[in-house]
Structure formats: structure tokens, C-alpha cells
Design a protein around this motif. Structure first.
Motif, PDB file in Angstrom:
ATOM      1  N   ARG A 227       6.953  -9.003   4.409  1.00  0.00           N
ATOM      2  CA  ARG A 227       6.888  -8.628   2.878  1.00  0.00           C
ATOM      3  C   ARG A 227       5.957  -7.502   2.715  1.00  0.00           C
ATOM      4  N   SER A 228       6.025  -6.730   1.681  1.00  0.00           N
ATOM      5  CA  SER A 228       5.156  -5.663   1.323  1.00  0.00           C
ATOM      6  C   SER A 228       5.135  -5.470  -0.185  1.00  0.00           C
ATOM      7  N   GLY A 229       4.309  -4.582  -0.587  1.00  0.00           N
ATOM      8  CA  GLY A 229       4.054  -4.518  -2.043  1.00  0.00           C
ATOM      9  C   GLY A 229       3.492  -5.667  -2.938  1.00  0.00           C
ATOM     10  N   PHE A 230       2.515  -6.146  -2.010  1.00  0.00           N
ATOM     11  CA  PHE A 230       1.567  -7.193  -2.704  1.00  0.00           C
ATOM     12  C   PHE A 230       0.926  -6.635  -3.900  1.00  0.00           C
ATOM     13  N   GLU A 232      -1.935  -7.021  -5.331  1.00  0.00           N
ATOM     14  CA  GLU A 232      -3.240  -6.297  -5.054  1.00  0.00           C
ATOM     15  C   GLU A 232      -3.268  -4.859  -4.412  1.00  0.00           C
ATOM     16  N   SER A 233      -2.324  -4.640  -3.706  1.00  0.00           N
ATOM     17  CA  SER A 233      -2.260  -3.237  -2.880  1.00  0.00           C
ATOM     18  C   SER A 233      -1.375  -2.179  -3.596  1.00  0.00           C
ATOM     19  N   GLN A 234      -1.039  -2.681  -4.830  1.00  0.00           N
ATOM     20  CA  GLN A 234      -0.058  -1.510  -5.550  1.00  0.00           C
ATOM     21  C   GLN A 234      -1.084  -0.977  -6.775  1.00  0.00           C
ATOM     22  N   GLY A 321      -4.358  -1.196  12.288  1.00  0.00           N
ATOM     23  CA  GLY A 321      -3.113  -1.565  11.429  1.00  0.00           C
ATOM     24  C   GLY A 321      -2.740  -0.498  10.479  1.00  0.00           C
ATOM     25  N   HIS A 322      -1.674  -0.472  10.249  1.00  0.00           N
ATOM     26  CA  HIS A 322      -1.177   0.549   9.097  1.00  0.00           C
ATOM     27  C   HIS A 322      -1.819   0.247   7.912  1.00  0.00           C
ATOM     28  N   ALA A 323      -1.733  -0.951   7.540  1.00  0.00           N
ATOM     29  CA  ALA A 323      -2.224  -1.295   6.103  1.00  0.00           C
ATOM     30  C   ALA A 323      -3.726  -0.817   6.188  1.00  0.00           C
ATOM     31  N   ALA A 326      -4.411   2.861   5.789  1.00  0.00           N
ATOM     32  CA  ALA A 326      -3.960   3.334   4.339  1.00  0.00           C
ATOM     33  C   ALA A 326      -4.823   2.639   3.353  1.00  0.00           C
ATOM     34  N   ALA A 327      -5.421   1.517   3.635  1.00  0.00           N
ATOM     35  CA  ALA A 327      -6.420   0.973   2.545  1.00  0.00           C
ATOM     36  C   ALA A 327      -7.707   1.743   2.403  1.00  0.00           C
ATOM     37  N   ARG A 328      -8.104   2.599   3.502  1.00  0.00           N
ATOM     38  CA  ARG A 328      -9.079   3.418   3.483  1.00  0.00           C
ATOM     39  C   ARG A 328      -9.419   4.399   2.590  1.00  0.00           C
ATOM     40  N   ALA A 329      -7.964   4.846   1.819  1.00  0.00           N
ATOM     41  CA  ALA A 329      -7.881   5.834   0.862  1.00  0.00           C
ATOM     42  C   ALA A 329      -7.774   5.171  -0.420  1.00  0.00           C
ATOM     43  N   ARG A 330      -8.249   4.036  -0.732  1.00  0.00           N
ATOM     44  CA  ARG A 330      -8.367   3.388  -2.092  1.00  0.00           C
ATOM     45  C   ARG A 330      -9.483   4.176  -2.848  1.00  0.00           C
ATOM     46  N   ASP A 331      -9.338   3.996  -4.069  1.00  0.00           N
ATOM     47  CA  ASP A 331     -10.634   4.473  -4.825  1.00  0.00           C
ATOM     48  C   ASP A 331     -11.808   3.719  -4.712  1.00  0.00           C
ATOM     49  N   LEU A 339       1.436   3.844  -6.347  1.00  0.00           N
ATOM     50  CA  LEU A 339       2.680   2.711  -6.750  1.00  0.00           C
ATOM     51  C   LEU A 339       3.865   2.941  -5.927  1.00  0.00           C
ATOM     52  N   ARG A 340       4.071   2.031  -4.970  1.00  0.00           N
ATOM     53  CA  ARG A 340       4.867   2.231  -4.022  1.00  0.00           C
ATOM     54  C   ARG A 340       6.194   1.520  -4.515  1.00  0.00           C
ATOM     55  N   ARG A 341       7.417   2.261  -4.280  1.00  0.00           N
ATOM     56  CA  ARG A 341       8.618   1.583  -4.871  1.00  0.00           C
ATOM     57  C   ARG A 341       9.695   2.088  -3.747  1.00  0.00           C
ATOM     58  N   HIS A 354      13.445   4.717   2.528  1.00  0.00           N
ATOM     59  CA  HIS A 354      13.315   5.952   1.651  1.00  0.00           C
ATOM     60  C   HIS A 354      11.849   5.488   0.918  1.00  0.00           C
ATOM     61  N   PHE A 355      10.946   6.246   1.471  1.00  0.00           N
ATOM     62  CA  PHE A 355       9.579   5.606   0.674  1.00  0.00           C
ATOM     63  C   PHE A 355       9.249   6.476  -0.345  1.00  0.00           C
ATOM     64  N   VAL A 356       9.464   5.777  -1.650  1.00  0.00           N
ATOM     65  CA  VAL A 356       9.216   6.368  -2.967  1.00  0.00           C
ATOM     66  C   VAL A 356       7.896   5.721  -3.553  1.00  0.00           C
ATOM     67  N   ALA A 371      -4.624   9.396   5.616  1.00  0.00           N
ATOM     68  CA  ALA A 371      -5.302   8.117   6.093  1.00  0.00           C
ATOM     69  C   ALA A 371      -4.388   7.227   6.772  1.00  0.00           C
ATOM     70  N   MET A 372      -3.260   7.103   6.599  1.00  0.00           N
ATOM     71  CA  MET A 372      -2.230   6.395   7.270  1.00  0.00           C
ATOM     72  C   MET A 372      -1.842   7.208   8.655  1.00  0.00           C
ATOM     73  N   ALA A 373      -1.917   8.363   8.558  1.00  0.00           N
ATOM     74  CA  ALA A 373      -1.648   9.240  10.182  1.00  0.00           C
ATOM     75  C   ALA A 373      -2.806   8.961  10.984  1.00  0.00           C
TER      76      ALA A 373
HETATM   77  C1  HEM Z   1       8.641   2.342   7.589  1.00  0.00           C
HETATM   78  C2  HEM Z   1       7.637   2.670   6.735  1.00  0.00           C
HETATM   79  C3  HEM Z   1       6.705   1.679   6.309  1.00  0.00           C
HETATM   80  C4  HEM Z   1       6.574   0.245   5.896  1.00  0.00           C
HETATM   81  C5  HEM Z   1       7.385  -0.613   6.915  1.00  0.00           C
HETATM   82  C6  HEM Z   1       5.359  -0.098   5.559  1.00  0.00           C
HETATM   83  C7  HEM Z   1       4.871  -1.210   5.426  1.00  0.00           C
HETATM   84  C8  HEM Z   1       3.755  -1.779   4.901  1.00  0.00           C
HETATM   85  C9  HEM Z   1       3.061  -3.119   4.827  1.00  0.00           C
HETATM   86  C10 HEM Z   1       3.886  -4.387   5.469  1.00  0.00           C
HETATM   87  C11 HEM Z   1       1.918  -2.943   3.975  1.00  0.00           C
HETATM   88  C12 HEM Z   1       1.129  -4.334   4.011  1.00  0.00           C
HETATM   89  C13 HEM Z   1       1.456  -5.029   2.507  1.00  0.00           C
HETATM   90  C14 HEM Z   1       1.150  -4.240   1.258  1.00  0.00           C
HETATM   91  O1  HEM Z   1      -0.019  -4.314   1.054  1.00  0.00           O
HETATM   92  O2  HEM Z   1       2.226  -3.969   0.630  1.00  0.00           O
HETATM   93  C15 HEM Z   1       1.783  -1.759   3.767  1.00  0.00           C
HETATM   94  C16 HEM Z   1       0.808  -1.073   2.910  1.00  0.00           C
HETATM   95  C17 HEM Z   1       0.673   0.147   2.401  1.00  0.00           C
HETATM   96  N1  HEM Z   1       1.385   1.081   2.758  1.00  0.00           N
HETATM   97 FE1  HEM Z   1       2.951   1.059   3.983  1.00  0.00          FE
HETATM   98  N2  HEM Z   1       4.809   1.033   5.118  1.00  0.00           N
HETATM   99  C18 HEM Z   1       5.581   1.978   5.404  1.00  0.00           C
HETATM  100  C19 HEM Z   1       5.185   3.434   4.985  1.00  0.00           C
HETATM  101  C20 HEM Z   1       4.293   3.822   4.401  1.00  0.00           C
HETATM  102  C21 HEM Z   1       4.023   5.186   4.140  1.00  0.00           C
HETATM  103  C22 HEM Z   1       4.928   6.395   4.317  1.00  0.00           C
HETATM  104  C23 HEM Z   1       3.097   5.346   3.253  1.00  0.00           C
HETATM  105  C24 HEM Z   1       2.395   6.731   2.404  1.00  0.00           C
HETATM  106  C25 HEM Z   1       1.342   6.891   2.460  1.00  0.00           C
HETATM  107  C26 HEM Z   1       2.633   4.067   3.118  1.00  0.00           C
HETATM  108  C27 HEM Z   1       1.415   3.576   2.264  1.00  0.00           C
HETATM  109  C28 HEM Z   1       0.923   2.288   2.305  1.00  0.00           C
HETATM  110  C29 HEM Z   1      -0.233   2.027   1.385  1.00  0.00           C
HETATM  111  C30 HEM Z   1      -0.960   2.902   0.384  1.00  0.00           C
HETATM  112  C31 HEM Z   1      -0.469   0.619   1.619  1.00  0.00           C
HETATM  113  C32 HEM Z   1      -1.472  -0.425   0.978  1.00  0.00           C
HETATM  114  C33 HEM Z   1      -2.903  -0.161   1.452  1.00  0.00           C
HETATM  115  C34 HEM Z   1      -3.814  -0.779   0.555  1.00  0.00           C
HETATM  116  O3  HEM Z   1      -3.709  -2.136   0.892  1.00  0.00           O
HETATM  117  O4  HEM Z   1      -4.589  -0.059  -0.003  1.00  0.00           O
HETATM  118  N3  HEM Z   1       3.197   3.085   3.774  1.00  0.00           N
HETATM  119  N4  HEM Z   1       2.795  -0.911   4.142  1.00  0.00           N
END
Ligand code: HEM
Length: 427
Positions: A227-230, A232-234, A321-323, A326-331, A339-341, A354-356, A371-373
């Protein structure tokens, strides 16, 4: 792409294939296969002033997280005429006709219209947003250089297909409502046409495709299995809304189109490694995620301590971890700026995303994406891609930047050469 064979797919999967194919024949097949009756009609006056204000119309999942619509089309458009008052009126009337045809609802239609820097250049107006650019050393993407993009979203496949065709004058009475105008003569279709879907169980229905292994979990809403888009992380919609200047009330969009390497992800790595790479090594050690993220409720818990430990995890655990990155860039106050859609896609018959994302400025997207990179982490124990979140499995193919004006200015914005859009901090 030809029409899919009705006998080869479940009804829902067949409808998703039709959205991916697009066009008049796909729409006819879709209407024939739709068993839900007419979609609810709407009233343009009841739509909110912000185009990106979709949250009030979205359903929630069992934990209270907003649930994205199931079907998506990103319709690329090229301008065919100079944007004078008549063209503006035509575009606005077409959009209002769609809003009469379909309710502001996930059974109806959610939409937004955005404009590229190329659009503003064409008008000889200063672009309020920067040209798209490569954002990491691992990519050499194509860029969205057409003029405008309409994002159409609905839980109904027939609605997104029919709305797309109605705008392009390929059908005249969507959902039984007459189009009082269309985009014909003002906009023409540009490439690429992008489509997709999101929802529990949907990715696993695509295992017939090369590149989608049978091991995609049955209940996963996204291809990578979680799952994604919890909630609290949007970012809240307010956080991504432009505050001042001519486009106050609008937002920006970045579209990043990615290919996914799912075979390696599912077949070389195990669940514990996947959790470490997507969330954090702490989540893996504590088994706090569950099979597809069902244990997480409304928050991943990456913000704060887990994000702060990213460098330490790179050095000591050899994985981040990816999340958590990315969370290091929070305010500073912990609010996420994006706002991920995003949604899954099988465009081109391969799995992707398609990451909108909406954010107040494109610079904020860039900050989070950097931050994610996690390039600074490479050498600290993780590689440029290896064990550096999900970078080993994603391949950036395209990027596009858009200004999404407030609804009242959504039809061909920027009337004149503007000197008041020069702010570098906000469009
Ligand atoms: C295949 C591509 C991707 C997948 C499968 C993916 C998946 C996820 C998952 C599972 C989470 C943790 C759950 C959540 O908080 O919603 C997450 C968080 C996040 N992702 Fe991704 N993501 C992808 C690409 C990206 C890209 C391109 C970005 C661009 C910056 C990004 C930015 C973020 C951010 C900002 C968070 C929330 C971090 C926070 O908690 O502040 N993601 N992603």
C-alpha cells in the motif's frame, strides 16, 4: 494496439485493457461491457475552486486513508490556435459540459488541466514553472513538451474513456449530456497517451504480461506489492496550493513516468529485503509492515527518528528505505510537501508507474526527489542504486512540469505578457 479479447479477461481486467487502448471502438466495447448503468450527472457550480481539490470526493479505505480512483487517463494536448477570448470560452464550456455530464465523485469524474512551460513560451509569456530536467545521474528521460495535460480519473472505465473522447469531439453526448463545446480546433491530441489503474488486487491481474511475475501479492494495490499514500505521509491540499500571485489557488504537477523491474524485485529479493528497501531496515527488523502494508494503518512511522537515521542505516545496515529517504524532505514541522496521486500502468505492455505529484512549487518536488535519490548515501555503505531504496528497480523514462491554475483560470491562462509571475519561490 487492437481491442482485447473479451473472453480472455475478467470483466474488470477487460475494462482496464480498454482504457489502455483508448479510441472510439474501445469506448463502444466499454459501454457494452459496463453493467453499472449511467454514471451520476453533475453541476459545475458545485465543484470546488481548486482544480486539485479531489480529496472531498474520494472514498476512504478501512483505516481512513483516502482511496484514489481506479482508472486514470493523462491526455496530452497541443495548441492549434492562438488563445484568444473565443478559444478560452470554448475550452471552459467544454470542461463545464463534462462537469454537467459527470458528478464530482469517484463514480463520476475528477479532472484537472495543467500547462507546460512550452505553452507559456508559445504565448511569449513568462513561464511560472521551470522546464523539466533530469533530476538524477541515473536517468536520461524524454520531456513533456506539448502544451497541456488533462488528468481524468474515475472508478468507472467508461467515464474516463468517454470524457477523453468528448473533449476531442469524438463523441457528442457523454453520459447522455450534450457537449456545448469541445476542444476541436483549439487543442489536438499529442503523444504520449498515458493510462493506468490503482486498487487492491489489480496489479496481480496483469501477470499475463512479460515483466509481471506471478509473485505480485494478490491483494497489493500497487505493482511493487505494498500500500502507499497513507494519510500521514500525504501533503494536505492547502500545503500544495499556491498562496500568492496570479495563480493563487492553483498548484503545480510533476509527472514522472517510470518502468519497473519487477522480476528482480520479487524473485531475487525476499519480503524482509523488500520492506527494508521500500520502508526502512527498522520496519524490516520489527516486522511492522505486514504482507502488503496492512499493519500500518494511516502512517508508516518513517518521519522523525527513522528518517534521521538514514545515514547510519546506510553505514551500519548497508540498506536504506525509499520512504525513510523521502521523509527527510518533510517540512520542519513534519508536514509532507508532496501530494502524490500516482498510479500503475501497463502502457507499452510493460509494468510501470505514472508518478503524478502536486506541490506548491516544482522546486519542492526537486528537493524531495533528490532526497529520494540519496546520492550522498552512495559510498556510505549503499550503492548508487544497490540497496538504496528502490532505485535498482525503477527506470525514469519521462518527466513533465505543469502549472495547474485555479479553476476559474483553467482555460488557456496567461492572457498577456506578465511581469508579475517572476517569483522564483512560487509561480
Ligand atoms: C515505483 C515508484 C514508487 C513506489 C512503488 C513508491 C512507493 C512508496 C511507498 C510504499 C511509500 C510508503 C508509504 C507511503 O507513505 O505512502 C512511499 C512514500 C513516499 N514516496 Fe514513493 N514510491 C515510488 C516513487 C516515488 C517517487 C518518484 C517519488 C518522488 C519524489 C516518491 C516520493 C515519496 C514520498 C515523498 C513518500 C512519503 C515520505 C514521507 O513519509 O514523508 N516516491 N513511496
Amino acid at each position: 494496439m487492437g481491442l482485447p479479447d473479451r473472453t480472455e479477461y475478467s470483466r474488470r481486467d477487460y475494462l482496464r485493457h480498454l482504457v489502455a487502448v483508448g479510441g472510439t471502438a474501445a469506448l463502444a466495447a466499454c459501454l457494452e461491457a459496463t453493467e453499472d448503468g449511467d454514471a451520476p450527472t453533475g453541476d459545475p457550480a458545485e465543484r470546488p475552486p481548486r482544480q486539485h481539490a479531489w480529496n472531498d470526493a474520494l472514498d476512504t479505505d478501512e483505516d481512513g486513508n483516502l482511496r484514489p480512483p481506479e482508472h486514470h487517463v493523462l491526455l496530452a494536448l497541443r495548441l492549434r490556435t492562438s488563445p484568444d477570448a473565443g478559444a478560452r470560452q470554448q475550452v471552459e464550456t467544454a470542461l463545464r459540459s463534462l462537469e454537467s455530464a459527470y458528478a464530482y465523485d469517484t463514480d463520476g469524474l475528477l479532472l484537472s488541466v495543467g500547462y507546460t512551460p512550452s505553452y507559456f513560451d508559445r504565448l511569449d509569456a513568462r513561464s511560472p514553472i521551470p522546464e523539466p530536467d533530469s533530476l538524477t545521474s541515473l536517468e536520461s528521460p524524454a520531456f513533456d513538451e506539448f502544451d497541456a495535460l488533462v488528468h481524468l480519473a474515475s472508478d468507472r472505465a467508461d467515464v474516463v474513456l468517454e470524457a477523453e473522447q468528448a473533449l476531442l469531439a469524438e463523441t457528442s453526448e457523454p453520459n447522455g449530456t450534450a457537449m456545448e463545446a469541445t476542444f476541436e480546433g483549439v487543442f489536438e491530441r499529442a503523444e504520449p497517451r498515458r493510462t493506468g489503474f490503482v486498487g487492491p488486487g489489480l496489479p496481480a491481474e496483469h501477470t499475463d504480461l512479460d515483466g509481471v511475475p506471478d509473485s505480485v501479492p494478490e491483494e497489493a494495490p500497487f505493482f511493487m506489492g505494498f500500500r502507499s499514500g497513507f494519510a500521514e505521509s500525504q501533503a494536505p491540499e492547502d500545503r500544495v496550493t499556491i498562496q500568492k500571485g496570479p495563480y493563487a489557488g492553483g498548484t503545480t504537477t510533476h509527472v514522472e513516468s517510470l518502468d519497473l523491474q519487477l522480476e528482480t524485485w520479487f524473485e531475487q529479493d525476499n519480503h524482509v529485503q523488500r520492506v527494508a528497501q521500500l520502508f526502512s531496515p527498522v520496519h524490516a527488523a520489527e516486522e511492522s509492515v505486514g504482507e502488503v502494508g496492512e499493519q500500518l494503518g494511516t502512517a508508516t512511522g518513517v518521519a522523525g527518528e527513522v528518517a534521521d537515521e538514514t545515514d547510519t542505516h546506510a553505514r551500519e545496515e548497508g540498506v536504506v528505505g525509499h520512504a525513510q529517504k523521502a521523509a527527510r524532505a518533510r517540512d520542519d514541522d513534519g508536514t509532507p510537501p508532496l501530494l502524490r496521486r500516482d498510479f500503475n500502468t501497463v502502457d507499452g505492455d510493460r509494468p510501470g508507474v505514472h508518478f503524478v505529484a502536486h506541490q506548491r512549487t516544482i522546486a519542492e518536488f526537486v528537493r524531495v526527489r533528490e532526497a529520494m535519490a540519496g546520492q550522498g548515501l552512495a559510498g556510505e555503505g549503499v550503492g548508487q542504486r544497490l540497496n538504496n531504496g528502490i532505485l535498482q528497480y525503477i527506470f525514469v523514462r519521462r518527466r513533465g512540469n505543469y502549472l495547474v491554475p485555479p479553476r476559474e483560470k483553467r482555460a488557456l491562462p496567461a492572457r498577456e505578457r506578465t511581469s508579475d509571475t517572476t517569483s522564483t519561490t512560487e509561480p
